[in-house]
Design a protein around this motif. Structure first.
Motif, PDB file in Angstrom:
ATOM      1  N   VAL A  29       3.694  -9.751   0.292  1.00  0.00           N
ATOM      2  CA  VAL A  29       3.498  -9.616   1.732  1.00  0.00           C
ATOM      3  C   VAL A  29       4.721  -8.907   2.297  1.00  0.00           C
ATOM      4  O   VAL A  29       5.823  -9.464   2.304  1.00  0.00           O
ATOM      5  CB  VAL A  29       3.334 -10.991   2.414  1.00  0.00           C
ATOM      6  N   LEU A  30       4.529  -7.671   2.735  1.00  0.00           N
ATOM      7  CA  LEU A  30       5.628  -6.922   3.336  1.00  0.00           C
ATOM      8  C   LEU A  30       5.642  -7.177   4.839  1.00  0.00           C
ATOM      9  O   LEU A  30       4.610  -7.029   5.514  1.00  0.00           O
ATOM     10  CB  LEU A  30       5.470  -5.429   3.063  1.00  0.00           C
ATOM     11  N   LEU A  31       6.810  -7.540   5.356  1.00  0.00           N
ATOM     12  CA  LEU A  31       6.962  -7.890   6.760  1.00  0.00           C
ATOM     13  C   LEU A  31       7.824  -6.864   7.483  1.00  0.00           C
ATOM     14  O   LEU A  31       8.881  -6.467   6.979  1.00  0.00           O
ATOM     15  CB  LEU A  31       7.612  -9.263   6.897  1.00  0.00           C
ATOM     16  N   ASP A  32       7.385  -6.463   8.659  1.00  0.00           N
ATOM     17  CA  ASP A  32       8.185  -5.612   9.535  1.00  0.00           C
ATOM     18  C   ASP A  32       8.446  -6.405  10.814  1.00  0.00           C
ATOM     19  O   ASP A  32       7.555  -6.614  11.626  1.00  0.00           O
ATOM     20  CB  ASP A  32       7.431  -4.316   9.855  1.00  0.00           C
ATOM     21  N   ARG A  33       9.681  -6.866  10.968  1.00  0.00           N
ATOM     22  CA  ARG A  33      10.049  -7.668  12.138  1.00  0.00           C
ATOM     23  C   ARG A  33      10.979  -6.909  13.073  1.00  0.00           C
ATOM     24  O   ARG A  33      11.732  -7.508  13.844  1.00  0.00           O
ATOM     25  CB  ARG A  33      10.704  -8.976  11.674  1.00  0.00           C
ATOM     26  N   SER A  34      10.899  -5.572  13.025  1.00  0.00           N
ATOM     27  CA  SER A  34      11.785  -4.749  13.848  1.00  0.00           C
ATOM     28  C   SER A  34      11.324  -4.643  15.300  1.00  0.00           C
ATOM     29  O   SER A  34      12.116  -4.317  16.188  1.00  0.00           O
ATOM     30  CB  SER A  34      11.910  -3.346  13.247  1.00  0.00           C
ATOM     31  N   PRO A  38       5.978  -9.424  14.825  1.00  0.00           N
ATOM     32  CA  PRO A  38       5.975  -9.034  13.412  1.00  0.00           C
ATOM     33  C   PRO A  38       4.658  -8.396  12.997  1.00  0.00           C
ATOM     34  O   PRO A  38       3.599  -8.682  13.554  1.00  0.00           O
ATOM     35  CB  PRO A  38       6.209 -10.359  12.685  1.00  0.00           C
ATOM     36  N   ARG A  39       4.741  -7.540  11.997  1.00  0.00           N
ATOM     37  CA  ARG A  39       3.565  -6.907  11.419  1.00  0.00           C
ATOM     38  C   ARG A  39       3.591  -7.089   9.901  1.00  0.00           C
ATOM     39  O   ARG A  39       4.652  -7.240   9.309  1.00  0.00           O
ATOM     40  CB  ARG A  39       3.524  -5.412  11.748  1.00  0.00           C
ATOM     41  N   VAL A  40       2.411  -7.065   9.301  1.00  0.00           N
ATOM     42  CA  VAL A  40       2.288  -7.182   7.849  1.00  0.00           C
ATOM     43  C   VAL A  40       1.535  -5.972   7.316  1.00  0.00           C
ATOM     44  O   VAL A  40       0.656  -5.429   7.989  1.00  0.00           O
ATOM     45  CB  VAL A  40       1.560  -8.484   7.447  1.00  0.00           C
ATOM     46  N   ASP A 169      11.057  -8.108   3.280  1.00  0.00           N
ATOM     47  CA  ASP A 169      11.207  -7.336   4.505  1.00  0.00           C
ATOM     48  C   ASP A 169      11.000  -5.848   4.222  1.00  0.00           C
ATOM     49  O   ASP A 169      11.272  -5.373   3.112  1.00  0.00           O
ATOM     50  CB  ASP A 169      12.603  -7.558   5.100  1.00  0.00           C
ATOM     51  N   VAL A 170      10.527  -5.125   5.215  1.00  0.00           N
ATOM     52  CA  VAL A 170      10.280  -3.698   5.067  1.00  0.00           C
ATOM     53  C   VAL A 170      11.542  -2.950   4.646  1.00  0.00           C
ATOM     54  O   VAL A 170      11.467  -1.897   3.989  1.00  0.00           O
ATOM     55  CB  VAL A 170       9.716  -3.122   6.389  1.00  0.00           C
ATOM     56  N   ASN A 171      12.717  -3.484   4.969  1.00  0.00           N
ATOM     57  CA  ASN A 171      13.961  -2.824   4.601  1.00  0.00           C
ATOM     58  C   ASN A 171      14.196  -2.800   3.093  1.00  0.00           C
ATOM     59  O   ASN A 171      15.076  -2.078   2.611  1.00  0.00           O
ATOM     60  CB  ASN A 171      15.147  -3.511   5.292  1.00  0.00           C
ATOM     61  N   ALA A 172      13.420  -3.586   2.344  1.00  0.00           N
ATOM     62  CA  ALA A 172      13.558  -3.599   0.885  1.00  0.00           C
ATOM     63  C   ALA A 172      12.946  -2.351   0.246  1.00  0.00           C
ATOM     64  O   ALA A 172      13.197  -2.068  -0.930  1.00  0.00           O
ATOM     65  CB  ALA A 172      12.907  -4.850   0.299  1.00  0.00           C
ATOM     66  N   ILE A 173      12.153  -1.586   1.010  1.00  0.00           N
ATOM     67  CA  ILE A 173      11.553  -0.352   0.494  1.00  0.00           C
ATOM     68  C   ILE A 173      12.633   0.720   0.389  1.00  0.00           C
ATOM     69  O   ILE A 173      13.311   1.028   1.373  1.00  0.00           O
ATOM     70  CB  ILE A 173      10.425   0.139   1.407  1.00  0.00           C
ATOM     71  N   CYS A 174      12.810   1.278  -0.797  1.00  0.00           N
ATOM     72  CA  CYS A 174      13.854   2.298  -0.948  1.00  0.00           C
ATOM     73  C   CYS A 174      13.308   3.642  -1.422  1.00  0.00           C
ATOM     74  O   CYS A 174      14.054   4.621  -1.501  1.00  0.00           O
ATOM     75  CB  CYS A 174      14.938   1.807  -1.901  1.00  0.00           C
ATOM     76  N   ALA A 175      12.030   3.715  -1.752  1.00  0.00           N
ATOM     77  CA  ALA A 175      11.429   4.984  -2.182  1.00  0.00           C
ATOM     78  C   ALA A 175       9.927   4.907  -1.997  1.00  0.00           C
ATOM     79  O   ALA A 175       9.351   3.823  -1.867  1.00  0.00           O
ATOM     80  CB  ALA A 175      11.779   5.292  -3.637  1.00  0.00           C
ATOM     81  N   LYS A 176       9.293   6.077  -1.990  1.00  0.00           N
ATOM     82  CA  LYS A 176       7.846   6.142  -1.800  1.00  0.00           C
ATOM     83  C   LYS A 176       7.268   7.299  -2.593  1.00  0.00           C
ATOM     84  O   LYS A 176       7.880   8.372  -2.693  1.00  0.00           O
ATOM     85  CB  LYS A 176       7.500   6.306  -0.316  1.00  0.00           C
ATOM     86  N   VAL A 177       6.086   7.071  -3.161  1.00  0.00           N
ATOM     87  CA  VAL A 177       5.332   8.113  -3.849  1.00  0.00           C
ATOM     88  C   VAL A 177       4.010   8.278  -3.115  1.00  0.00           C
ATOM     89  O   VAL A 177       3.257   7.317  -2.943  1.00  0.00           O
ATOM     90  CB  VAL A 177       5.076   7.744  -5.324  1.00  0.00           C
TER      91      VAL A 177
END
Length: 244
Positions: A29-34, A38-40, A169-177
């Protein structure tokens, strides 16, 4: 029995498939609390799937053998490690680590998002399923994950899973394909949804329960020491157990 467990019981239908042992699985579950609310992150499953078609779910899937040996950054917090070992026949730190790694790998495979760190160089991967992490120089970061929910598919279903849900948390994302979500993929689209928006979406009953439990956890400060709910069916009824 809690109201949520009663709701799950009432939505269950009788099935006559041969009974099988549930397989270990993991979901994230990815959370964006910015923002103000909050959003998932949720993905819409392909309508052609035999298992839960055309509904919004969290990314996830079965644990693979290579998940046990994939190099990772850091370790799970002690509360998560302890709870992952409860109510299992053979508890081990290796099993909990594999579940967390599987949640990260499955999130990549279904959304193209890689969670981890790029500060430690490229990992030596144990299998092709982890190849994108090597190519992007990403070590999966277990420290970014918190164990928040567990559920076992009831007996007599075409597929059965013992799924552990982690949150990050969404901040854990460090790359995307790009290109892993679309009409011919397992998830045809992904959306960041508020909890109010999830109430209007097409969701499996268990996913609604997870969202309600998650919202309660957020309201309580999302502290790691909070108990983790565990849902499973006993004698035809869902039971909720708190993993302390």
């Amino acid at each position: 029995m809690t109201d949520l467990a009663e709701r799950l019981t009432n939505t269950e239908r009788e099935e006559h498939w041969p009974n099988v042992r549930p397989k270990d699985a993991a979901s994230l579950v990815l959370l964006d609390r910015s923002g103000k609310v909050p959003r998932v992150l949720m993905g819409l499953r392909h309508p052609g799937h035999r298992f839960m078609p055309n509904v919004f779910v969290f990314p996830g899937g079965r644990v693979e053998l290579a998940d046990k040996s994939m190099p990772v950054h850091g370790v799970l917090d002690t509360d998560s490690e302890r709870r992952l070992g409860q109510h299992v026949s053979r508890p081990s730190l290796t099993r909990g680590r594999a579940l967390a790694a599987a949640a990260i790998r499955e999130t990549y495979e279904e959304t193209g998002l890689l969670l981890g760190t790029t500060e430690a160089g490229a990992p030596e991967i144990p299998a092709e399923s982890w190849k994108p992490f090597e190519e992007k120089g990403v070590f999966p970061d277990l420290e970014a994950l918190t164990f928040v929910f567990r559920a076992i598919t009831p007996p007599r279903r075409p597929k059965r899973f013992d799924t552990r849900f982690f949150a990050a948390d969404v901040n854990a994302i460090c790359a995307k394909v790009d290109g892993l979500v679309g009409p011919s993929s397992e998830l045809v689209e992904t959306r960041w949804l508020t909890f109010a928006e999830t109430e209007k979406a097409e969701l499996p009953a268990i996913t609604r329960v997870i969202l309600e439990e998650l919202r309660t956890r957020l309201d309580a400060g999302f502290r790691r020491e909070l108990p983790v709910p565990f849902y499973s069916m006993h004698r035809g009824r869902f039971v909720r157990v708190a993993l302390d």
